[in-house]
Motif scaffolding. Structure first.
Motif, PDB file in Angstrom:
ATOM      1  N   SER B   8       0.870  -1.242  -0.088  1.00 46.35           N
ATOM      2  CA  SER B   8       0.099   0.212  -0.049  1.00 46.35           C
ATOM      3  C   SER B   8       0.851   1.224  -0.031  1.00 46.35           C
ATOM      4  CB  SER B   8      -0.851  -0.019   1.183  1.00 46.35           C
ATOM      5  OG  SER B   8      -1.511   1.105   1.181  1.00 46.35           O
ATOM      6  N   THR B   9       0.618   2.341  -0.545  1.00 48.42           N
ATOM      7  CA  THR B   9       1.268   3.491  -0.764  1.00 48.42           C
ATOM      8  C   THR B   9       0.809   4.341   0.538  1.00 48.42           C
ATOM      9  OG1 THR B   9      -0.493   4.347  -2.381  1.00 48.42           O
ATOM     10  CG2 THR B   9       1.755   3.530  -3.103  1.00 48.42           C
ATOM     11  N   ASP B  10      -0.262   4.054   1.090  1.00 49.38           N
ATOM     12  CA  ASP B  10      -0.635   4.852   2.055  1.00 49.38           C
ATOM     13  C   ASP B  10      -0.761   3.698   3.411  1.00 49.38           C
ATOM     14  OD1 ASP B  10      -3.881   4.987   3.449  1.00 49.38           O
ATOM     15  OD2 ASP B  10      -3.345   3.988   1.436  1.00 49.38           O
ATOM     16  N   GLN B  11      -0.568   4.473   4.872  1.00 49.46           N
ATOM     17  CA  GLN B  11      -0.207   3.693   5.973  1.00 49.46           C
ATOM     18  C   GLN B  11      -1.638   3.451   6.700  1.00 49.46           C
ATOM     19  OE1 GLN B  11       2.288   1.748   6.354  1.00 49.46           O
ATOM     20  NE2 GLN B  11       3.207   2.652   4.389  1.00 49.46           N
ATOM     21  N   ILE B  12      -2.311   4.523   6.483  1.00 50.82           N
ATOM     22  CA  ILE B  12      -3.728   4.792   7.148  1.00 50.82           C
ATOM     23  C   ILE B  12      -4.616   3.537   7.079  1.00 50.82           C
ATOM     24  CG2 ILE B  12      -5.691   6.210   7.523  1.00 50.82           C
ATOM     25  CD1 ILE B  12      -3.624   8.519   6.536  1.00 50.82           C
ATOM     26  N   ASN B  58      -0.128  12.668  -5.378  1.00 50.05           N
ATOM     27  CA  ASN B  58      -1.412  13.211  -5.377  1.00 50.05           C
ATOM     28  C   ASN B  58      -2.052  12.625  -6.557  1.00 50.05           C
ATOM     29  OD1 ASN B  58      -0.982  14.859  -3.130  1.00 50.05           O
ATOM     30  ND2 ASN B  58       0.194  16.302  -4.307  1.00 50.05           N
ATOM     31  N   VAL B  59      -1.684  11.334  -7.151  1.00 51.98           N
ATOM     32  CA  VAL B  59      -2.501  10.987  -8.143  1.00 51.98           C
ATOM     33  C   VAL B  59      -2.915   9.418  -7.693  1.00 51.98           C
ATOM     34  CG1 VAL B  59      -2.511  10.283 -10.541  1.00 51.98           C
ATOM     35  CG2 VAL B  59      -1.052  12.191  -9.528  1.00 51.98           C
ATOM     36  N   TYR B  60      -3.900   9.195  -8.085  1.00 60.11           N
ATOM     37  CA  TYR B  60      -4.581   7.726  -7.633  1.00 60.11           C
ATOM     38  C   TYR B  60      -4.067   6.785  -9.010  1.00 60.11           C
ATOM     39  CZ  TYR B  60      -7.159   8.647  -3.617  1.00 60.11           C
ATOM     40  OH  TYR B  60      -7.552   9.097  -2.392  1.00 60.11           O
TER      41      TYR B  60
END
Lengths: 507, 255
Positions: B8-12, B58-60
């Motif tokens: 995953s690119t985000d940890q949340i 900032n891009v999906y």
């Protein structure tokens, strides 16, 4: 290795690519360029002798491979110009498709490498050169065959020849029969054999002719039957003999009367079994070859003398065709002469007198001698600067030959012109101390004198007979000779009389 | 305890579902080497979840099918799943807003990598399309097309030097007419534009090497292509060739 003489046409919508290729290969090739299909057509209209086309598949921004669709058309219209596809796309499918369409090779722009590209260019150019060379060679071979065919045309409309042709046609329907062709030397025995070949079931198969008397006796066996490597000193490799080379076709064994007993046995074995054994081989080879033997000898006589095997003779004489000597079919002489002057009227080329001489001659060397005589006459005609081949142009033995004239008459042929027996006094033989120029002048003057006599001094007729365009030419000729050699004229009274204004002999 | 790995690119988001996985009896661990070549880390994986779409700069980005190709090629036994917040009906998609009650049953029901063709589109920027443009095409967007041109011109220039043609002549007759500096700018701009979209892909390491390769020869081009020594000393021809080869290897599978 590269050749600056090669012209390469680059077809690409990328002008910079043109510049790059021209720059990189400037020492090696000459380039022209087209940037789209229309431009390409224009270029090909201007010249179609490009050695190679480098074709990009994408010729516009449409992302369509328009180049791919152009290949079949280009390949069919310009089969002699190979196409190498040069494009950014290196998908296997595209490569396969391009090659299927007719491209000779494929290069990807991203993989540019001078040596590799140059090698590809060279391979294609050289393979094309080879193709063209092969094509030229094939044409040359065909030309040679045609020429050979022409040389071996069985000419003759005389009764005897028509009958022989009929027999040969019938024999040609029997592809396994052994044929013996006899006749004097030079009558055209090979011509008859080739006639048989060209009309029979074996016409598309080889025809080999070998003159057995022309081959060294020690080499004859290996020449005919072949040999294996090491069979004898100097046999450094296997070699096929004439028999093998003629397999399926006809082998003509000329001068079969000259072969020795050893070869006679081997030949007999072949005729009985259709098998040969090359020298040094341990196995026989089965062949399908029709034998046409020929000889100028009387084989029956040779058998009686013990020089030729009787059993072989019996085998050979299954079908004997005798070709008559040329003197036995004189009516064919003009036809044969005509054959060697294609596109021309032999009656215009050869004066009536000369023709009669040729027809009357006994031709001991037969057609071979006639062919040689034709070459000789042509040369003499040039030397004497004649419009026609006349008596002076004939070989001496023909000029001087009179013996058969009577025979000729008795054969019921047309009588020779009276010119054959001129009633005018014969010109004196040239003095031995004359120069060549004088001798030539004498020959001409003698001819003019005789013609003046025959044509009742009608100059116009004389000019025509001598093959001159008009009487002016005749007058010029006489003046020229008189100016140079006035002393020669005293022996030509008719010339002196007819050309008084020119020929003024000192009293 | 069985292990489920994730990328995953985000940890949340992963943290939000970590407890749930553990409650279901699975250890939920991040794949630390996020830009791997085929490596040991992958060999240990049994189940891998890709959180889609990826979020980067900032891009999906939708890159799940690129990963699928990678696993299919190298580790076909890995059970590959995607997880996200959009509605999708796929046996291998974990809807984070509607988690299944029975994870073992869900995993049991999921298809192995060879049993399905593609993951459904996850709504981000389609990396496969970008890759296609990167490699293919004759027009304005292909990077490899532009790279091929530059490599060809530089190869020609070096060949000419070997033929003892003075560099100023090569510069004047080949480099300038072929607008090599402009081409380099176009190439590097395209590279900069493409690179962010290719982050987090299986060939990330190779792309970094390509990037370094470009950087190593940049001084020659940025110096106006006038310095013969830079051309030779920086091994421009060889570097460009290497870059081409690296990109070709990626392109053969994903391009």
């Amino acid at each position: 290795m590269a050749n600056k003489n090669y012209n390469i046409l680059i077809v690409d919508d990328d002008a910079e690519f043109h510049q790059q290729i021209r720059y990189a290969f400037r020492r090696n090739y000459v380039f022209e360029g087209a940037i789209n299909q229309e431009h390409l057509e224009k270029k090909l209209k201007e010249r179609s002798d490009f050695d190679l086309i480098l074709l990009d598949l994408m010729l516009d921004d449409s992302n369509e491979m328009v180049g791919l669709d152009m290949i079949p058309d280009l390949a069919s219209r310009f089969p002699e110009i190979p196409i190498i596809v040069v494009t950014a796309d290196k998908k296997i499918d595209t490569v396969v498709q391009a090659m299927k369409q007719g491209a000779r090779d494929f290069l990807t722009k991203a993989d540019y490498d001078f040596d590799f590209w140059n090698k590809k260019f060279q391979e294609v150019l050289q393979s094309q050169s080879l193709r063209e060379e092969n094509k030229a060679l094939r044409q040359e071979v065909q030309k040679h065959r045609d020429q050979k065919q022409k040389e071996f045309t069985f000419i003759g409309e005389s009764q005897k020849i028509l009958e022989i042709k009929r027999i040969l046609r019938l024999v040609s329907e029997e592809p396994d029969i052994t044929v013996l062709i006899t006749g004097e030397t030079g009558v055209g025995k090979e011509v008859a054999a080739r006639f048989l070949h060209s009309h029979g079931a074996r016409k598309d198969k080889p025809f080999q002719a070998v003159n057995l008397s022309a081959i060294q006796k020690t080499l004859l066996e290996s020449t005919l039957f072949g040999h294996k490597k090491g069979a004898f000193t100097g046999a450094t490799r296997d070699m096929e003999g004439y028999f093998k080379q003629a397999n399926g076709g006809i082998l003509m064994l000329d001068e079969i009367g000259d072969i020795d007993a050893n070869i006679q046995i081997k030949l007999l074995r072949f005729l009985e079994t259709k098998m040969i054994r090359p020298v040094g081989a341990d196995k026989d080879i089965q062949l399908d070859v029709q034998i046409v033997a020929a000889t100028h000898r009387d084989l029956k006589d040779e058998v009686q003398k013990g020089h030729f095997r009787a059993d072989l003779y019996q085998r050979l004489k299954a079908m004997v065709v005798k070709i008559p000597a040329l003197r036995e079919r004189r009516a064919d002489i003009p036809l044969i002469l005509q054959h060697y002057y294609p596109g021309e009227d032999v009656n215009e080329i050869i004066s009536p007198m000369a023709m009669d001489k040729l027809k009357n001659y006994h031709w001991p060397g037969n057609i071979r001698e006639l062919k040689n005589a034709i070459s000789y006459m042509q040369l003499r005609k040039k030397i004497f600067d004649r419009k026609q081949i006349d008596l002076d142009c004939l070989p001496v033995e023909i000029q001087e030959f009179n013996e058969l004239v009577d025979t000729f008459y008795t054969n019921g042929s047309s009588a020779p012109d009276q010119e054959m027996a001129p009633t005018s006094p014969e010109s004196p033989p040239p003095p031995s101390n004359l120069t060549i120029e004088e001798e030539h002048a004498l020959i001409d003057l003698r001819k003019i004198e005789q013609s003046l006599f025959r044509k009742n001094k009608v100059k116009k007729d004389v000019a025509v007979e001598l093959g001159l365009e008009n009487t002016d030419n005749l007058r010029y000729k006489i003046k020229k000779y008189f100016d140079k050699h006035p002393h020669l004229f005293k022996d030509f009274p008719l010339i002196c009389e007819s050309y008084k204004r020119i020929v003024k002999l000192e009293e | 305890m069985k292990q489920v790995s994730y990328l995953s690119t985000d940890q949340i988001t992963p943290k939000a579902v970590q407890n749930w996985f553990e409650q279901q009896g699975y250890q939920f661990v991040p794949l630390t080497d996020a830009s791997p070549q085929p490596s040991e880390a992958f060999q240990k994986i049994e189940i891998l979840i890709l959180f889609v779409p990826f979020f980067h700069n900032n891009v999906y980005i939708s890159n799940e099918n690129v990963w699928k190709s990678f696993f299919q090629e190298h580790y076909p036994d890995v059970l590959l799943l995607t997880a996200g917040y959009i509605k999708q009906a796929h046996t291998n998609y974990l809807d984070l807003l509607q988690l299944p009650e029975d994870l073992p049953a869900f995993l049991q029901n999921a298809k192995s990598i060879n049993q399905f063709d593609r993951f459904p589109f996850s709504g981000g920027l389609d990396v496969e399309k970008k890759l296609h443009k990167f490699y293919k095409g004759h027009g304005d967007e292909s990077l490899t097309y532009e790279l091929g041109k530059i490599a060809r011109i530089i190869t020609m220039a070096v060949d000419e030097l070997k033929q003892a043609v003075p560099f100023p002549e090569i510069y004047k007759d080949l480099l300038i007419p072929n607008r090599i500096i402009e081409k380099w700018k176009v190439l590097t701009n395209r590279w900069q534009n493409y690179l962010p979209f290719f982050k987090g892909l299986p060939f990330d390491t190779t792309l970094q090497e390509v990037h370094d390769g470009f950087s190593s020869i940049a001084p020659f081009f940025e110096g106006g292509c006038e310095d013969e020594h830079l051309l030779i000393d920086l091994n421009c021809k060889e570097k460009l060739h290497e870059i081409k080869q690296k990109l070709e290897i990626i392109g053969r599978q994903y391009g």
